[in-house]
Design an enzyme around this catalytic site. Structure first.
Site, PDB file in Angstrom:
ATOM      1  N   HIS A   1      35.736 -19.241  19.806  1.00 51.36           N
ATOM      2  CA  HIS A   1      35.824 -19.281  18.339  1.00 51.36           C
ATOM      3  C   HIS A   1      34.777 -20.231  17.766  1.00 51.36           C
ATOM      4  CE1 HIS A   1      40.153 -18.243  19.346  1.00 51.36           C
ATOM      5  NE2 HIS A   1      39.814 -17.265  18.538  1.00 51.36           N
TER       6      HIS A   1
ATOM      7  N   SER B   1      42.649 -17.367  23.998  1.00 51.61           N
ATOM      8  CA  SER B   1      43.795 -18.230  23.685  1.00 51.61           C
ATOM      9  C   SER B   1      44.886 -18.026  24.722  1.00 51.61           C
ATOM     10  CB  SER B   1      44.335 -17.904  22.293  1.00 51.61           C
ATOM     11  OG  SER B   1      43.296 -18.030  21.347  1.00 51.61           O
TER      12      SER B   1
ATOM     13  N   LYS C   1      34.307  -9.945  23.475  1.00 44.39           N
ATOM     14  CA  LYS C   1      35.368  -9.818  24.487  1.00 44.39           C
ATOM     15  C   LYS C   1      36.350  -8.721  24.072  1.00 44.39           C
ATOM     16  CE  LYS C   1      38.959 -12.501  24.838  1.00 44.39           C
ATOM     17  NZ  LYS C   1      40.247 -11.781  24.984  1.00 44.39           N
ATOM     18  N   ASP C   2      36.658  -8.701  22.768  1.00 46.24           N
ATOM     19  CA  ASP C   2      37.523  -7.645  22.222  1.00 46.24           C
ATOM     20  C   ASP C   2      36.625  -6.510  21.741  1.00 46.24           C
ATOM     21  OD1 ASP C   2      40.235  -8.978  22.346  1.00 46.24           O
ATOM     22  OD2 ASP C   2      39.086 -10.473  21.263  1.00 46.24           O
TER      23      ASP C   2
ATOM     24  N   VAL D   1      32.031 -15.771  25.271  1.00 47.19           N
ATOM     25  CA  VAL D   1      31.804 -17.113  25.819  1.00 47.19           C
ATOM     26  C   VAL D   1      32.717 -17.278  27.032  1.00 47.19           C
ATOM     27  CG1 VAL D   1      31.901 -19.594  25.326  1.00 47.19           C
ATOM     28  CG2 VAL D   1      31.221 -17.989  23.533  1.00 47.19           C
TER      29      VAL D   1
HETATM   30  O1  PAF Z   1      40.830 -11.134  17.373  1.00 48.77           O
HETATM   31  C1  PAF Z   1      41.746 -11.686  16.733  1.00 48.77           C
HETATM   32  O2  PAF Z   1      41.939 -12.901  16.796  1.00 48.77           O
HETATM   33  C2  PAF Z   1      42.639 -10.838  15.837  1.00 48.77           C
HETATM   34  O3  PAF Z   1      42.842  -9.588  16.372  1.00 48.77           O
HETATM   35  C3  PAF Z   1      42.120 -10.746  14.389  1.00 48.77           C
HETATM   36  C4  PAF Z   1      40.789 -10.032  14.322  1.00 48.77           C
HETATM   37  C5  PAF Z   1      41.999 -12.128  13.780  1.00 48.77           C
HETATM   38  C6  PAF Z   1      43.126  -9.948  13.540  1.00 48.77           C
HETATM   39  O4  PAF Z   1      44.370 -10.545  13.516  1.00 48.77           O
END
Ligand code: PAF
Length: 288
Positions: free
Chosen positions: A36, A185, A148-149, A175
């Site tokens: 993040h 997380s 990653k997502d 990362v």
């Molecule tokens: O990737 C995330 O942390 C969540 O899916 C997001 C994009 C904040 C939506 O809740």
């Protein structure tokens, strides 16, 4: 970093910024980590003012998933945002996001169905709905998402294009910890033993990529190699290993096409995902 709870207040402040500058936005669910932080620092570097949001979105968690125990630590998150140079933290209450009687959903079609969509029914409906709502609250901006997502990133890009949302979506490379484990997380759920085993997921992706780099391009051979690596780690329980087209997310069946290899696996109480781009040898960028 100034913390704002009310959507209308956030919009007012950011509209003022937009009169002369560009707003960067990093949507998160909190429990912030170095991944993040990278998104935040990029936003700060590329925009005049940056906002991050923290909202653990109930709509994207399925029954029996980790909504209740999802890690929440606002004070630590505020420190990380402050150090990253983010100007505003938007941390709305659930009631400000989902008014009584809420019944509208955003559904992104085909891209939402495979991989995470198949493993977590309703997940991307929840993600697309909250992300569109956050974009409405923030207003026109550049928004930053981690690769990653990967599927989430593609779903959001599609939604923005399909619904004329005035947001420029920027993907940021994953990362990793020193041993290759993708920052998440959910890594906080791992025991010491599981944490030691977890990098095998990235090792499996690397093994498949290195096979492709040596000219083995048959999708089945690459998938088998990744499975073989994962099976060597008894603490890792794969949910899926897939080789998909980066744009359509459909399975790659023809050897020699660029593809994303994606893995989801359970490691103890954590469900971890990771992915890597696999390119045939002649399409790799040259060294010079
Ligand atoms: O990737 C995330 O942390 C969540 O899916 C997001 C994009 C904040 C939506 O809740």
């Amino acid at each position: 970093v100034e913390t704002i709870r009310e959507p209308a207040e956030l919009r007012l402040i950011l509209d003022r910024v937009r009169a002369t500058g560009i707003v960067g936005f990093v949507p998160t669910m909190g429990a912030l980590h170095a991944g993040h932080e990278t998104l935040c620092r990029k936003s700060v570097a590329e925009n005049d003012v940056s906002a991050a949001s923290i909202f653990v979105n109930p709509l994207q968690f399925g029954l029996g998933e980790d909504y209740q125990r999802y890690p929440r630590d606002l004070a630590a998150d505020q420190r990380l945002l402050q150090e990253s140079g983010v100007d505003f933290l938007f941390a709305p209450d659930a009631a400000a996001v989902y008014p009584p009687g809420f019944q509208t959903r955003v559904i992104v079609g085909e891209l939402s169905r495979p991989l995470e969509g198949a493993a977590r029914p309703g997940h991307f409906e929840g993600v697309a709905t909250i992300v569109l709502k956050l974009f409405e609250m923030v207003g026109p901006c550049r928004a930053y998402f981690g690769e990653k997502d990967f599927q989430q990133l593609q779903v959001i890009r599609r939604m923005v294009l399909d619904l004329n949302v005035p947001v420029e979506v920027r993907g940021v490379p994953t990362v990793r910890e020193a041993d290759g484990l993708a920052m998440s997380s959910r890594n906080r759920y791992l025991t010491t033993e599981e944490r030691t085993a977890a990098p095998a997921i990235y090792q499996a992706l690397l093994a498949a990529r290195s096979l492709a780099e040596r000219g083995v391009l048959d999708p089945d051979a690459l998938l088998q190699e990744a499975h073989r690596r994962l099976e060597a780690s008894p603490l890792i329980k794969p949910e899926y290993v897939a080789l998909v087209d980066p744009d359509t997310l459909r399975p790659v069946v023809q050897p020699g096409r660029s593809a994303i290899m994606a893995i989801a696996a359970r490691v103890g109480a954590a469900r971890l995902i990771d992915n890597i781009m696999i390119r045939p040898p002649d399409s790799r960028p040259s060294a010079d």
